[in-house]
Design a protein around this motif. Structure first.
Motif, short mmCIF file in Angstrom:
data_model
loop_
_atom_site.label_atom_id
_atom_site.label_comp_id
_atom_site.label_asym_id
_atom_site.label_seq_id
_atom_site.Cartn_x
_atom_site.Cartn_y
_atom_site.Cartn_z
N THR A 123 -77.26 65.79 -0.95
CA THR A 123 -77.66 64.94 0.18
C THR A 123 -76.63 63.86 0.45
O THR A 123 -76.41 63.49 1.61
N ASP A 124 -75.96 63.36 -0.59
CA ASP A 124 -74.88 62.38 -0.36
C ASP A 124 -73.75 63.01 0.45
O ASP A 124 -73.20 62.36 1.34
N TYR A 125 -73.41 64.25 0.18
CA TYR A 125 -72.35 64.93 0.93
C TYR A 125 -72.73 65.05 2.41
O TYR A 125 -71.92 64.75 3.28
N VAL A 126 -73.93 65.51 2.69
CA VAL A 126 -74.28 65.72 4.10
C VAL A 126 -74.43 64.39 4.84
O VAL A 126 -74.07 64.29 6.00
N LYS A 127 -74.92 63.39 4.16
CA LYS A 127 -75.02 62.06 4.79
C LYS A 127 -73.63 61.50 5.09
O LYS A 127 -73.45 60.80 6.08
N SER A 128 -72.65 61.83 4.25
CA SER A 128 -71.30 61.30 4.43
C SER A 128 -70.65 61.79 5.73
O SER A 128 -69.70 61.17 6.21
N ILE A 129 -71.14 62.89 6.30
CA ILE A 129 -70.58 63.38 7.57
C ILE A 129 -71.54 63.16 8.73
O ILE A 129 -71.38 63.73 9.80
N GLY A 130 -72.56 62.33 8.51
CA GLY A 130 -73.46 61.96 9.60
C GLY A 130 -74.63 62.88 9.84
O GLY A 130 -75.27 62.80 10.88
N MET A 131 -74.93 63.74 8.89
CA MET A 131 -76.11 64.60 9.04
C MET A 131 -77.36 63.83 8.63
O MET A 131 -77.30 62.95 7.78
N HIS A 132 -78.48 64.20 9.28
CA HIS A 132 -79.76 63.54 9.03
C HIS A 132 -80.84 64.60 8.85
O HIS A 132 -80.81 65.63 9.51
N PRO A 133 -81.85 64.31 7.99
CA PRO A 133 -82.96 65.26 7.82
C PRO A 133 -83.75 65.43 9.12
O PRO A 133 -83.94 64.47 9.86
N TYR A 134 -84.16 66.66 9.41
CA TYR A 134 -85.01 66.88 10.58
C TYR A 134 -86.24 67.72 10.28
O TYR A 134 -87.13 67.83 11.12
N TYR A 135 -86.34 68.32 9.11
CA TYR A 135 -87.60 68.94 8.71
C TYR A 135 -87.62 69.08 7.19
O TYR A 135 -86.59 69.01 6.54
N MET A 136 -88.82 69.26 6.66
CA MET A 136 -88.94 69.50 5.23
C MET A 136 -90.13 70.40 4.98
O MET A 136 -91.04 70.50 5.81
N TYR A 137 -90.11 71.07 3.84
CA TYR A 137 -91.25 71.86 3.42
C TYR A 137 -91.16 72.07 1.92
O TYR A 137 -90.16 71.75 1.29
N ARG A 138 -92.22 72.59 1.36
CA ARG A 138 -92.27 72.89 -0.07
C ARG A 138 -92.76 74.31 -0.24
O ARG A 138 -93.43 74.85 0.62
N GLN A 139 -92.44 74.90 -1.38
CA GLN A 139 -93.01 76.18 -1.71
C GLN A 139 -93.34 76.20 -3.20
O GLN A 139 -92.93 75.32 -3.95
N LYS A 140 -94.10 77.19 -3.60
CA LYS A 140 -94.55 77.27 -4.99
C LYS A 140 -93.42 77.66 -5.93
O LYS A 140 -92.43 78.24 -5.51
N ASN A 141 -93.60 77.34 -7.19
CA ASN A 141 -92.73 77.78 -8.28
C ASN A 141 -91.29 77.28 -8.17
O ASN A 141 -90.34 77.98 -8.54
N MET A 142 -91.13 76.06 -7.66
CA MET A 142 -89.79 75.49 -7.54
C MET A 142 -89.34 74.93 -8.89
O MET A 142 -90.14 74.48 -9.70
#
Length: 178
Positions: free
Chosen positions: A138-157
């Motif tokens: 997440t630090d890498y993607v933030k460093s180029i100006g990317m931002h979260p736009y969705y999230m989800y979870r799944q079982k057995n992570m």
């Protein structure tokens, strides 16, 4: 259905070894506006270990081929917590992916499926390591100006982390962060 009225029409293009010019052209000609190419990791030794049939070079080749065919909205999926990977592996993955400059990146946490070989081998993963790797990604993607736009979870992570879609300046119907 008139796909021309859609803001976005995404196809999970999947593994790079399943793509070729002909398939990409068919997708483009049929109104697909966004594809997702899924390298999982940019570390060849891990790809070999987990039984993927594509190479890091295949990922790069298919990404550029997709751009050449006309896709200007390409997502790439990575997986945190793959067997054998540590912090240096996610750094290498992120560096190689960011050189390609995809339009969005989905950061998944390893999920062990019930019928998988990893489950049969009782692979559980390291939750603390996965959390550190997630922070690095997440630090890498933030460093180029990317931002979260969705999230989800799944079982057995492998860890209790969420899966994030992160993009450059995306604001769309399913944006959850402003």
């Amino acid at each position: 259905m008139d796909v021309k009225k859609l803001r976005e029409f995404t196809v999970e293009a999947g593994r790079p070894d399943s793509l070729n010019r002909e398939k990409l052209i068919i997708l483009k000609e049929n109104g697909i506006t966004r594809i997702s190419i899924n390298p999982q990791t940019m570390n060849q030794e891990t790809l070999d270990l987990i039984g993927r049939r594509h190479t890091v070079e295949d990922v790069i080749e298919k990404f550029y081929l997709s751009r050449e065919v006309g896709f200007n909205n390409i997502n790439m999926d990575i997986i945190i917590g793959l067997p054998g990977e540590k912090e240096e592996h996610i750094k290498r993955t992120m560096e190689k992916i960011l050189l390609l400059m995809p339009d969005s990146i989905t950061i998944h946490t390893m999920a062990v499926k019930r019928a998988s070989l990893l489950n049969e081998r009782m692979f559980k993963g390291d939750k603390d390591l996965a959390s550190r790797m997630y922070d690095i990604a997440t630090d890498y993607v933030k460093s180029i100006g990317m931002h979260p736009y969705y999230m989800y979870r799944q079982k057995n992570m492998v860890s209790p982390l969420r899966m994030w879609g992160i993009a450059l300046g995306v604001r769309n119907a399913y944006t959850i962060f402003k």
